[in-house]
Design an enzyme around this catalytic site. Sequence first.
Site, short mmCIF file in Angstrom:
data_model
loop_
_atom_site.label_atom_id
_atom_site.label_comp_id
_atom_site.label_asym_id
_atom_site.label_seq_id
_atom_site.Cartn_x
_atom_site.Cartn_y
_atom_site.Cartn_z
CE LYS A 102 12.18 55.98 22.62
NZ LYS A 102 11.07 56.58 23.39
CB SER A 177 12.23 60.01 23.13
OG SER A 177 11.53 59.03 23.89
CB SER A 201 8.25 59.74 24.29
OG SER A 201 8.91 60.87 24.78
#
Length: 505
Positions: A102, A177, A201
């Site tokens: 990520k 996210s 998230s």
Amino acid sequence: MDRRNFLKGTAAAGALTVGLKALPARAAMDPFVKMDAMAQAALVAKGEVSSLELVDAAIARIEALNPKVNAVVSTRFDKARELASSGEIPDGPFTGVPYLIKDLSELEGEPHTLGSRLFENQIASVDNGSVQRAKAAGLVILGKTNTPEFGLLGTTESELLGPAKNPWDLTKHTGGSSGGAAAAVASGMVPFAHASDGGGSIRIHASVCGLVGLKPSRSRPFVAKDERKMPGDIGVRLAVSRSVRDTAQALNMAECKEGEGDLTPVGFVEGPSTRRLKIAMTTENYRGVDADADVKAAIEASAKLCADMGHEIVEAKPIVNPQEFLDNFLGIWASSPAYLVDNAWIIGLTQFRFISADYALEPWTHGLAKFFNDKEAANPGVVERAIAYFDKVSRDYDAYFQTIDVELTPVLRTAPIDLGVQSPDVEFETLFDRVTDYVSYTPQHNVAGLPAVSLPLFTGKGGLPVGSQFAARRGDERTLLELAYELEQARPWGNRWAPNSAANL
């Protein structure tokens, strides 16, 4: 699976590899698409495939699918191929398996934009702790995944990186996210992917993309000594996957070992338990508002499934005061944006750029900064009070879990939303109301430091995934994983694939 016999029946290994590189649209023809990470690692360990074969197949899938879903925002394919063919991959539980990181986490030598124009040219100089553990586990990193600006929204639609699109319906969001990670796994690019969770998230996008998403207990995952933590930091890192065993092994890979943390290591949880649990179920969020019909039906079906397996189901109510909780959670949540807005020009200078906060940061970030500054001006000490409140909530949940084993709730109040509904340029007050209504079942666990997992047990209208969230006392990931194994066996989801995935090319 006997990989060598498979290849004899189709084509030589070298020809397959060349074909995959030359014809990315044929990605679904490779035999690894429907394998989880542990199955792929087992093939490498037995010598039935090479890591390079796995990596080339994953690269082909990314090239075929990423134009549709915008999951991967930077790549390092040459470095991945070099490592995969080097014979120098570390020996671990996932040796040779392709993986994605990520873009909120540092991966040495690669872009680290945090989804923001403020850092659009930043290159990481180190690996953070979760990346260190991923490399040590033998994972081969192919690139980085999409994220909203600084991970501040429950949808992945940054102005810098563009929207990540849900493989189940390209008009829907992927959550945030870690939305790029979820889109990558749900589309079959890689078997699992790195993710993080500061307010939901990991669980949010696992819910909307039909994946397994475990948020570990606070302080469970390994953090490198030189990583800076903001006051009141309640985020943790792990992964999203398609199988419980991949998530269980990811936790084993990522957790602090003996002497590294304050929790007893879980190790690798291998399967279900015969223990029957007392599960408290509610479909109301912390404001006392009930979930929409689709979500409510999915949670009630999950409760019935648990009851049919012999677990005791009891009704529960949210245990936090809604306004007090929201004030303190958002006080911490908005403190980082306030710092970034105030210091954007200085941050720009450290990059040899003259840059203004107005250009560099999105409207949502500016709105949160103003929210924090107004609160601080009216009553100084917002962060300090929030940290004290978080301690109180942790004690309240400790007491709550003395009476039950597991809590069952929705992940989100409604089914997956359309792209644009919560994009960062929506007027702040409108977006604030939408976000705090939609994301209203997950932040509590971050504040209290509890483990919680979203499981893709049921679907709603149009076959869109609706996650069921199970939480346990701090440090008790084992109970959640054992229950998850049992539910996976009772209602398998492994053959459920999104329309826009490698399985359906």
